[in-house]
Design a protein around this motif. Structure first.
Motif, PDB file in Angstrom:
ATOM      1  N   TRP A  49       0.721  -1.177  -0.050  1.00 46.36           N
ATOM      2  CA  TRP A  49       0.040  -0.059   0.021  1.00 46.36           C
ATOM      3  C   TRP A  49       0.978   1.144   0.021  1.00 46.36           C
ATOM      4  O   TRP A  49       2.057   1.286   0.406  1.00 46.36           O
ATOM      5  CB  TRP A  49      -0.943  -0.184   1.182  1.00 46.36           C
ATOM      6  N   LEU A  50       0.243   2.182  -0.285  1.00 47.61           N
ATOM      7  CA  LEU A  50       1.176   3.743  -0.471  1.00 47.61           C
ATOM      8  C   LEU A  50       1.230   4.210   0.907  1.00 47.61           C
ATOM      9  O   LEU A  50       2.081   5.237   1.077  1.00 47.61           O
ATOM     10  CB  LEU A  50       0.511   4.504  -1.487  1.00 47.61           C
ATOM     11  N   THR A  51       0.324   4.014   1.707  1.00 47.32           N
ATOM     12  CA  THR A  51       0.235   4.488   3.091  1.00 47.32           C
ATOM     13  C   THR A  51       0.271   3.127   4.041  1.00 47.32           C
ATOM     14  O   THR A  51       0.035   2.339   3.800  1.00 47.32           O
ATOM     15  CB  THR A  51      -0.915   5.428   3.381  1.00 47.32           C
ATOM     16  N   LYS A  52       0.818   3.705   5.327  1.00 44.73           N
ATOM     17  CA  LYS A  52       1.029   2.554   6.375  1.00 44.73           C
ATOM     18  C   LYS A  52      -0.146   2.558   7.279  1.00 44.73           C
ATOM     19  O   LYS A  52      -0.676   1.343   7.684  1.00 44.73           O
ATOM     20  CB  LYS A  52       2.261   2.803   7.164  1.00 44.73           C
ATOM     21  N   ASP A  53      -0.850   3.407   7.782  1.00 43.27           N
ATOM     22  CA  ASP A  53      -2.174   3.442   8.515  1.00 43.27           C
ATOM     23  C   ASP A  53      -3.079   4.285   8.083  1.00 43.27           C
ATOM     24  O   ASP A  53      -2.739   5.408   7.325  1.00 43.27           O
ATOM     25  CB  ASP A  53      -1.465   3.612  10.126  1.00 43.27           C
ATOM     26  N   LYS A  54      -4.032   4.713   9.108  1.00 41.59           N
ATOM     27  CA  LYS A  54      -5.057   5.606   9.094  1.00 41.59           C
ATOM     28  C   LYS A  54      -5.662   5.790   7.722  1.00 41.59           C
ATOM     29  O   LYS A  54      -5.843   6.585   6.915  1.00 41.59           O
ATOM     30  CB  LYS A  54      -4.559   6.822   9.237  1.00 41.59           C
ATOM     31  N   ASN A  55      -6.300   4.566   7.364  1.00 40.06           N
ATOM     32  CA  ASN A  55      -7.053   4.206   5.973  1.00 40.06           C
ATOM     33  C   ASN A  55      -8.310   3.689   6.274  1.00 40.06           C
ATOM     34  O   ASN A  55      -8.802   3.044   7.211  1.00 40.06           O
ATOM     35  CB  ASN A  55      -6.197   3.057   5.422  1.00 40.06           C
TER      36      ASN A  55
ATOM     37  N   LEU B 261      -5.749   8.898   5.679  1.00 39.30           N
ATOM     38  CA  LEU B 261      -4.817   9.285   4.851  1.00 39.30           C
ATOM     39  C   LEU B 261      -5.431   8.757   3.535  1.00 39.30           C
ATOM     40  O   LEU B 261      -4.707   9.238   2.314  1.00 39.30           O
ATOM     41  CB  LEU B 261      -3.592   8.647   5.249  1.00 39.30           C
ATOM     42  N   SER B 262      -6.029   7.841   3.264  1.00 41.59           N
ATOM     43  CA  SER B 262      -6.260   7.206   2.099  1.00 41.59           C
ATOM     44  C   SER B 262      -7.471   6.428   1.970  1.00 41.59           C
ATOM     45  O   SER B 262      -8.176   5.990   3.225  1.00 41.59           O
ATOM     46  CB  SER B 262      -5.311   6.349   1.467  1.00 41.59           C
ATOM     47  N   VAL B 263      -8.160   6.053   1.150  1.00 37.80           N
ATOM     48  CA  VAL B 263      -9.135   5.077   0.645  1.00 37.80           C
ATOM     49  C   VAL B 263      -8.715   3.943   0.016  1.00 37.80           C
ATOM     50  O   VAL B 263      -8.020   3.994  -1.040  1.00 37.80           O
ATOM     51  CB  VAL B 263     -10.165   5.687  -0.057  1.00 37.80           C
ATOM     52  N   ARG B 264      -9.097   2.844   0.326  1.00 38.76           N
ATOM     53  CA  ARG B 264      -8.495   1.223  -0.339  1.00 38.76           C
ATOM     54  C   ARG B 264      -9.713   0.618  -0.848  1.00 38.76           C
ATOM     55  O   ARG B 264     -10.796   0.660  -0.001  1.00 38.76           O
ATOM     56  CB  ARG B 264      -7.683   0.642   0.528  1.00 38.76           C
ATOM     57  N   LEU B 265      -9.506  -0.086  -1.832  1.00 37.64           N
ATOM     58  CA  LEU B 265     -10.654  -0.933  -2.255  1.00 37.64           C
ATOM     59  C   LEU B 265      -9.964  -2.066  -3.151  1.00 37.64           C
ATOM     60  O   LEU B 265      -8.999  -1.938  -3.586  1.00 37.64           O
ATOM     61  CB  LEU B 265     -11.768  -0.059  -3.075  1.00 37.64           C
ATOM     62  N   ASP B 266     -10.969  -2.893  -3.567  1.00 35.83           N
ATOM     63  CA  ASP B 266     -10.762  -3.821  -4.625  1.00 35.83           C
ATOM     64  C   ASP B 266     -11.963  -3.944  -5.544  1.00 35.83           C
ATOM     65  O   ASP B 266     -12.813  -3.586  -5.239  1.00 35.83           O
ATOM     66  CB  ASP B 266     -10.132  -5.220  -4.138  1.00 35.83           C
TER      67      ASP B 266
ATOM     68  N   PHE C  25      -8.274  -6.745  -8.507  1.00 37.79           N
ATOM     69  CA  PHE C  25      -7.267  -5.562  -8.309  1.00 37.79           C
ATOM     70  C   PHE C  25      -7.449  -4.669  -7.312  1.00 37.79           C
ATOM     71  O   PHE C  25      -8.517  -4.238  -7.011  1.00 37.79           O
ATOM     72  CB  PHE C  25      -7.176  -4.776  -9.850  1.00 37.79           C
ATOM     73  N   CYS C  26      -6.317  -4.189  -6.509  1.00 36.39           N
ATOM     74  CA  CYS C  26      -6.379  -3.557  -5.407  1.00 36.39           C
ATOM     75  C   CYS C  26      -6.051  -2.105  -5.612  1.00 36.39           C
ATOM     76  O   CYS C  26      -5.189  -1.910  -6.324  1.00 36.39           O
ATOM     77  CB  CYS C  26      -5.377  -4.003  -4.064  1.00 36.39           C
ATOM     78  N   TYR C  27      -7.017  -1.051  -5.238  1.00 33.05           N
ATOM     79  CA  TYR C  27      -6.523   0.353  -5.682  1.00 33.05           C
ATOM     80  C   TYR C  27      -6.366   1.018  -4.132  1.00 33.05           C
ATOM     81  O   TYR C  27      -7.095   0.806  -3.086  1.00 33.05           O
ATOM     82  CB  TYR C  27      -7.583   0.745  -6.439  1.00 33.05           C
ATOM     83  N   GLU C  28      -5.529   2.338  -4.391  1.00 33.29           N
ATOM     84  CA  GLU C  28      -5.722   3.240  -3.198  1.00 33.29           C
ATOM     85  C   GLU C  28      -5.756   4.678  -3.729  1.00 33.29           C
ATOM     86  O   GLU C  28      -4.911   4.843  -4.751  1.00 33.29           O
ATOM     87  CB  GLU C  28      -4.306   2.906  -2.341  1.00 33.29           C
ATOM     88  N   LEU C  29      -6.501   5.493  -3.064  1.00 38.91           N
ATOM     89  CA  LEU C  29      -6.605   6.930  -3.290  1.00 38.91           C
ATOM     90  C   LEU C  29      -6.047   7.522  -2.101  1.00 38.91           C
ATOM     91  O   LEU C  29      -6.450   7.359  -1.071  1.00 38.91           O
ATOM     92  CB  LEU C  29      -7.833   7.480  -3.489  1.00 38.91           C
TER      93      LEU C  29
END
Length: 152
Positions: free
Chosen positions: A66-72, A107-112, A146-150
């Motif tokens: 992932w692009l960020t480590k925490d706070k997702n 810090l981000s939004v994650r999804l697949d 596919f996993c995505y992150e904003l």
């Protein structure tokens, strides 16, 4: 459940075997409700869409860099009834989720999304989500998700 079942049937007609009798299921929605993480979109007092916004990370996501480590936050089970698709409802629900994340200090939004669902991939990529890797849900498909992150 009626919305996701209608979506599953609609996707199958398009040759997309993303959702089935195993997922999404009643237990997933009951857990979403119990944790106050299920949001619905109503049109003329009728529920036509749903989205789950959670901080719980599925173990399937562990291999992803992932692009960020925490706070997702994580998005699951975004669905719009096929009768009202194409009217911007999914866009509104994602804007709501992203604004929710920002105002809560995430810090981000994650999804697949399913690798065979090109429409969803384009949808998220247009919103600025970055594709990071593949995961598998064996009860759903032999094909990857596919996993995505904003990142904000």
């Amino acid at each position: 459940m009626k919305i996701t079942q209608a979506c599953a049937k609609h996707m199958v007609h398009q040759g997309i075997f993303q959702w089935n009798e195993h997922y999404p299921n009643r237990n997933a929605f009951e857990n979403d409700i119990r944790r106050s993480e299920l949001y619905v979109f109503e049109q003329d007092a009728i529920c036509v869409g749903c989205i789950t916004i959670t901080t719980l990370k599925d173990t399937e996501y562990n291999p992803i860099k992932w692009l960020t480590k925490d706070k997702n936050i994580y998005i699951h089970r975004l669905a719009v009834h096929p009768k009202v698709q194409g009217k911007g409802i999914a866009q509104q629900m994602m804007t709501f989720a992203e604004n929710y994340a920002k105002t809560k200090g995430y810090l981000s939004v994650r999804l697949d999304t399913f690798s065979q669902n090109k429409r969803n991939q384009k949808f998220y990529e247009k919103r600025g989500y970055k594709r990071l890797g593949n995961i598998y849900f064996p009860k759903q498909s032999k094909d990857p998700f596919f996993c995505y992150e904003l990142v904000f």
